[in-house]
Write a protein that holds these residues in place. Sequence first.
Motif, PDB file in Angstrom:
ATOM      1  N   PHE A  39      40.402 -14.544  14.705  1.00 36.45           N
ATOM      2  CA  PHE A  39      39.464 -14.343  13.658  1.00 36.45           C
ATOM      3  C   PHE A  39      38.286 -14.856  13.672  1.00 36.45           C
ATOM      4  CE2 PHE A  39      43.419 -12.716  11.775  1.00 36.45           C
ATOM      5  CZ  PHE A  39      43.195 -11.572  11.227  1.00 36.45           C
ATOM      6  N   HIS A  40      37.086 -14.511  13.292  1.00 36.03           N
ATOM      7  CA  HIS A  40      35.858 -15.235  13.530  1.00 36.03           C
ATOM      8  C   HIS A  40      35.280 -15.700  12.044  1.00 36.03           C
ATOM      9  CE1 HIS A  40      36.181 -13.974  17.415  1.00 36.03           C
ATOM     10  NE2 HIS A  40      36.285 -12.655  17.250  1.00 36.03           N
ATOM     11  N   ARG A  41      34.712 -16.627  11.868  1.00 40.38           N
ATOM     12  CA  ARG A  41      34.307 -17.183  10.754  1.00 40.38           C
ATOM     13  C   ARG A  41      32.878 -16.550  10.353  1.00 40.38           C
ATOM     14  NH1 ARG A  41      33.364 -23.300   8.260  1.00 40.38           N
ATOM     15  NH2 ARG A  41      32.901 -22.457   6.068  1.00 40.38           N
ATOM     16  N   PRO A 100      38.510  -2.315  15.224  1.00 40.05           N
ATOM     17  CA  PRO A 100      38.322  -3.294  13.995  1.00 40.05           C
ATOM     18  C   PRO A 100      37.631  -4.791  14.329  1.00 40.05           C
ATOM     19  CG  PRO A 100      40.661  -3.267  14.926  1.00 40.05           C
ATOM     20  CD  PRO A 100      39.467  -2.402  15.907  1.00 40.05           C
ATOM     21  N   VAL A 101      37.086  -5.137  12.966  1.00 33.05           N
ATOM     22  CA  VAL A 101      36.655  -6.643  13.200  1.00 33.05           C
ATOM     23  C   VAL A 101      37.723  -7.476  12.374  1.00 33.05           C
ATOM     24  CG1 VAL A 101      34.208  -5.986  13.579  1.00 33.05           C
ATOM     25  CG2 VAL A 101      35.307  -6.312  11.124  1.00 33.05           C
ATOM     26  N   ARG A 102      37.818  -9.001  12.909  1.00 37.38           N
ATOM     27  CA  ARG A 102      38.251  -9.927  12.321  1.00 37.38           C
ATOM     28  C   ARG A 102      37.876 -10.870  11.942  1.00 37.38           C
ATOM     29  NH1 ARG A 102      43.559 -10.312  15.434  1.00 37.38           N
ATOM     30  NH2 ARG A 102      44.153  -8.175  16.154  1.00 37.38           N
ATOM     31  N   GLU A 129      40.387 -11.349   6.718  1.00 36.80           N
ATOM     32  CA  GLU A 129      40.188  -9.850   6.384  1.00 36.80           C
ATOM     33  C   GLU A 129      39.964  -9.258   7.842  1.00 36.80           C
ATOM     34  OE1 GLU A 129      39.943  -9.502   3.470  1.00 36.80           O
ATOM     35  OE2 GLU A 129      39.295 -11.303   2.426  1.00 36.80           O
ATOM     36  N   LEU A 130      41.135  -8.362   7.971  1.00 35.87           N
ATOM     37  CA  LEU A 130      41.055  -7.343   9.213  1.00 35.87           C
ATOM     38  C   LEU A 130      40.591  -6.139   8.791  1.00 35.87           C
ATOM     39  CD1 LEU A 130      41.810  -6.800  12.114  1.00 35.87           C
ATOM     40  CD2 LEU A 130      44.195  -6.839  11.305  1.00 35.87           C
ATOM     41  N   ILE A 131      39.266  -5.805   9.130  1.00 32.68           N
ATOM     42  CA  ILE A 131      38.892  -4.301   8.698  1.00 32.68           C
ATOM     43  C   ILE A 131      38.592  -3.551   9.933  1.00 32.68           C
ATOM     44  CG2 ILE A 131      36.619  -3.455   7.383  1.00 32.68           C
ATOM     45  CD1 ILE A 131      36.447  -6.452   6.241  1.00 32.68           C
TER      46      ILE A 131
END
Lengths: 388, 209
Positions: A39-41, A100-102, A129-131
């Motif tokens: 996941f990235h901040r 998806p983005v994390r 959030e995994l979107i």
Amino acid sequence: MKNNIKITPEGTRDYLFRECTAVRDISRKIVNVFENHQFHRVITPALEFYDLFCDDSIGISQESMFKTTDNKGRIVVLRPDSTLPIARLVSTRMQNEVLPVRLYYNQTVYRNNPTLTGRPDEIIQLGVELIGSVGKRADLEVITTAVESMQTLSDDFRLEIGHSVIFEALADDLNVSSDVKDKVKTYIENKNYSALNDILDKLEPGETVSAIRKLPSLFGGVEVFEQAEKIIKSSKALKAIDYLKDLYNELQSLNLGDKLSLDLGLVQRNEYYSGIVFSGFIQGFGDAVLSGGRYDKIFDIFNSSMGALGFAININYIAEQARNSTDKNIPDVLVFAKTDSDIMPAIKHTSELVRRGVRAQFSDLSDESQAREFAAKLGIKEFEVIAL
Amino acid sequence: MKPLRIALTKGRLEKSTIALLESIGINCDEIHNKGRRLILPIGDGKFEVVLAKAADVITYVEHGVCDLGVVGKDTILENGTSFYELLDLGFGRCKFALAGKKGVDFFHGYNTKTVATKYPNVTREFFEGKNMDVRVIKIEGSVELAPLVGLSDGIVDIVETGSTLIANNLEVKEYVTNISARLIANTASLKLRKNEIEELVRKMEAQVK
């Protein structure tokens, strides 16, 4: 007029020494978990337009938001939540991103709580959030991330999973107004059996009514599925239960025992959830510390459609637990410069000591006896004088 | 294992609660001989009882320093919601009612009504449900006095027998809701100590019904 210059507003507090290191340490551990899952901040503004949060489906009451206006007179709020700002960010600035983005965040949120309840208005929150993805793979990974995060907080925790469609499907089968539905939902959420029974007694008895009556008691271990399948007839609800069973069975490989439990009556306060929902609890803290779920519906607000899920952890209580401890990190060495011409060498020497792993501090006091007294009062064992 | 801590409402509900606990086989001698102590071990150290004022019972349970609480529905309606309400204990029964001067139609006329009460939240919600704008005045003591001296058009208060109303030439205009003692539980406690709490609830439920 009385000037409030020596106090902070109710619901806010200063964090000192141990409290800060506790917040820092726990954040690091959780961030580690998040980053290990790639996941990235992101950082979103503390101020957002009120419009973002005022939709009825969001479930954040107007009263609980701190408001002010921008220079055009538009209402802005201190963010009461980080999920909506991130959903906004993804559906606008990141719309061409490969999905998806994390994403993860580590920032405060603000809630204007009723006065004198002792609840924090400024909440330090970390979440992911995994979107852009739907289905089992995403659900299982985010729940596993939640489990790993809970493990950094305490050995004695519970993570409870449920599915928002179970209640919704049953409520849709009830032939009642949305007002009554809201009430039923609140009573299930609060496990308020007596009020729930009162309201259900007034309705025509049937399969749905008796299923809803039992819903708040359907929490615990695997036996819950059997109980549920006996009383729930709605095919939509049963499908959600089947899915939950599938997830629950998969999660058994984490060997969590009774740390992982089920609550088929779990209804989150935020109304935007549309699939699995989960809450985390630890000993010694009276409320859920972690809450999350799938919230695909949120993107309707932005006229886009996307699968998304995530969770948030409140870590204020960590500082609360550290509050009785007054000890600070005491340095091992205090470095004192004898004369003014020794100042720079002493500062450089201190830095050198630190590089070598010694906890050294340069003394800003110019009088040696004062500096020695300072070291003694603080309990610094070694006093080093630099004189060239 | 830490004892399960239960907050009990002092006064009106205290006796019935202790009777209920004793009826399910919990030794309550310590409460009978409490002296000035505030935390009392009962049932051979399996439970711990805290005696508190009604609204404080909710506060202690909401913050999780007590796992369970026994408190009147009136207090629940007036203060807070973030806990589980597990059981209607059946005792302490009474009603919330809107009352006013005998023979006067409370709802008549266009003017905004004034209502005196010890329960401003309950009152506001009741009139919101009727789409009525009212002026609510908080009174601490005998609310019945307010309409008599002309401070308000009516009152919202707990009615048990109605004898105070009759003695003061007041009457019930409408019942707001039924009230009785409830067993409440902290959200996290119910998850973390499910088995102990459920066992206690099952035993109590059998007695109450």
